[in-house]
Design a protein around this motif. Structure first.
Motif, PDB file in Angstrom:
ATOM      1  N   MET A 197      -1.100  14.289  14.489  1.00  0.00           N
ATOM      2  CA  MET A 197      -0.585  15.108  12.694  1.00  0.00           C
ATOM      3  C   MET A 197      -2.492  15.582  12.408  1.00  0.00           C
ATOM      4  O   MET A 197      -3.797  14.948  13.226  1.00  0.00           O
ATOM      5  CB  MET A 197      -0.827  14.022  12.031  1.00  0.00           C
ATOM      6  CG  MET A 197      -1.645  14.322  10.780  1.00  0.00           C
ATOM      7  SD  MET A 197      -0.600  12.631   9.587  1.00  0.00           S
ATOM      8  CE  MET A 197      -1.431  13.652   7.833  1.00  0.00           C
ATOM      9  N   PRO A 217      -5.683  17.050  10.773  1.00  0.00           N
ATOM     10  CA  PRO A 217      -6.326  16.561   9.762  1.00  0.00           C
ATOM     11  C   PRO A 217      -6.677  17.638   8.886  1.00  0.00           C
ATOM     12  O   PRO A 217      -6.858  19.367   9.456  1.00  0.00           O
ATOM     13  CB  PRO A 217      -8.076  16.075  10.519  1.00  0.00           C
ATOM     14  CG  PRO A 217      -8.316  17.064  11.708  1.00  0.00           C
ATOM     15  CD  PRO A 217      -6.528  17.377  12.150  1.00  0.00           C
ATOM     16  N   CYS A 277       3.418  19.717   4.748  1.00  0.00           N
ATOM     17  CA  CYS A 277       4.264  18.444   5.737  1.00  0.00           C
ATOM     18  C   CYS A 277       5.639  18.442   6.348  1.00  0.00           C
ATOM     19  O   CYS A 277       5.662  17.513   6.515  1.00  0.00           O
ATOM     20  CB  CYS A 277       3.626  17.483   4.217  1.00  0.00           C
ATOM     21  SG  CYS A 277       2.351  17.614   4.128  1.00  0.00           S
ATOM     22  N   GLN A 334      -5.365   8.775   6.114  1.00  0.00           N
ATOM     23  CA  GLN A 334      -4.562   9.097   7.120  1.00  0.00           C
ATOM     24  C   GLN A 334      -3.913  10.766   6.816  1.00  0.00           C
ATOM     25  O   GLN A 334      -4.137  11.164   7.660  1.00  0.00           O
ATOM     26  CB  GLN A 334      -2.880   8.581   6.952  1.00  0.00           C
ATOM     27  CG  GLN A 334      -2.157   8.425   8.020  1.00  0.00           C
ATOM     28  CD  GLN A 334      -3.340   8.170   9.549  1.00  0.00           C
ATOM     29  OE1 GLN A 334      -4.267   7.459   9.703  1.00  0.00           O
ATOM     30  NE2 GLN A 334      -2.044   8.365  10.399  1.00  0.00           N
ATOM     31  N   PRO A 392      -6.267  11.707  10.694  1.00  0.00           N
ATOM     32  CA  PRO A 392      -5.326  10.107  10.729  1.00  0.00           C
ATOM     33  C   PRO A 392      -5.606   9.701  12.512  1.00  0.00           C
ATOM     34  O   PRO A 392      -6.140  10.115  12.677  1.00  0.00           O
ATOM     35  CB  PRO A 392      -4.691  11.350  10.968  1.00  0.00           C
ATOM     36  CG  PRO A 392      -5.065  12.623  10.326  1.00  0.00           C
ATOM     37  CD  PRO A 392      -6.811  12.923  10.430  1.00  0.00           C
TER      38      PRO A 392
END
Length: 303
Positions: free
Chosen positions: A175, A177, A215, A251, A255
């Motif tokens: 994932m 950042p 996302c 997160q 992450p």
């Protein structure tokens, strides 16, 4: 003897001893007690002859029967090893996706996997397989899976690990950042939207827009996740790193990506298969789905 006399109250002869006016009666032992005592002597002599009894410098007398507790243990271990070898041979021949077809063999595999789990997995996942939010170790008792929860998929994950350096087949996801990508108001809106996907907060229009742009490509428009990418599902109540606003912000901005070691080379394929059966049995295991519409399409896990 001169001092012997008959005790008047009991009518029993004394032994002739007297001390400070106290005398001992000559009362014979019961016959049954004497015979029991004699039998114990006979038994002790027989035991010394038949079994190891006398310790020496580096060993003990072997005894007429040649029995020893070590020998008995070796025999019992040999029988147990033969039984395990038979089960392991059966497990080696059965494809893991067909293991559930044989309930008795599956039960034995789960029992063997439970033992292997205690030796190899409890250090991270805990003795009850509940994992740890603080350390990012997943709970194996729930029904949330990053990569899939059927027997074959779990076996693959155990074999190749997660982000295992040097293993070309390892599961890998990353994932990016988002530190610096959002201002504080945008970050709060995005977190609110993510929490709304599981009903923890009310919908947030600004956050939904940010989610769609940044996302949804991995996590899905509705937060359903993507197992082919290892992107976690966000619309349930199960969280690997915690569900607080602070945990979600951390997160998103930086992450935290965990590493699970691969077990091929450390454990033999049958032990890995048993481990997969045990993990699958903990409560969240899924059925195996085989895709056969196209001969070029390989076996796949559930969506």
């Amino acid at each position: 003897m001169v001092n012997k006399r008959v005790d008047q109250p009991t009518g029993t002869e004394t032994v002739g001893h007297e001390w400070d006016g106290i005398e001992e009666l000559n009362t014979p032992l019961p016959r049954w007690w004497l015979w029991t005592f004699y039998l114990t002597i006979v038994f002790a002599i027989g035991y010394v002859i038949a079994f190891p009894a006398w310790p020496m410098i580096d060993r003990a007398t072997t005894g007429y029967l040649g029995w020893s507790s070590r020998g008995q243990l070796a025999e019992e271990m040999s029988v147990a090893d033969q039984a395990r070898a038979s089960v392991r041979e059966q497990l080696a021949q059965v494809p893991i996706e067909r293991l559930s077809d044989n309930s008795e063999l599956l039960q034995k595999a789960v029992a063997g996997g439970a033992a292997a789990f205690k030796v190899n997995c409890v250090q991270c996942h805990g003795s009850g397989a509940a994992g740890s939010h603080e350390l990012g170790y997943p709970n194996l008792n729930d029904d949330d899976w990053l990569w899939g929860g059927d027997l074959k998929t779990i076996e693959y994950t155990l074999t190749h690990g997660i982000r295992q350096p040097g293993d070309e087949g390892t599961r890998t996801s990353a994932m990016p950042p988002f530190a610096g990508a959002f201002n504080p108001q945008q970050l709060d809106a995005l977190v609110s939207h993510v929490l709304s996907l599981s009903g923890k907060e009310k919908p947030n229009a600004a956050g939904a827009s940010l989610f769609a742009d940044n996302c949804a490509a991995c996590h899905g428009a509705g937060g359903e996740g993507n197992r082919s990418l290892g992107a976690p599902r966000l619309n349930d109540a199960i969280w690997l790193r915690g569900s607080s606003r602070e945990a979600l912000k951390q997160q998103i901005l930086q992450p935290r990506m965990g590493v699970m070691p691969h077990w091929q080379g450390r454990l033999d394929p049958v032990t890995i298969k048993m481990l997969a059966a045990y993990v699958h049995s903990l409560g969240g295991g899924e059925d195996f789905v085989e895709v056969a519409a196209d001969p070029e399409v390989k076996v796949d896990e559930q969506p």
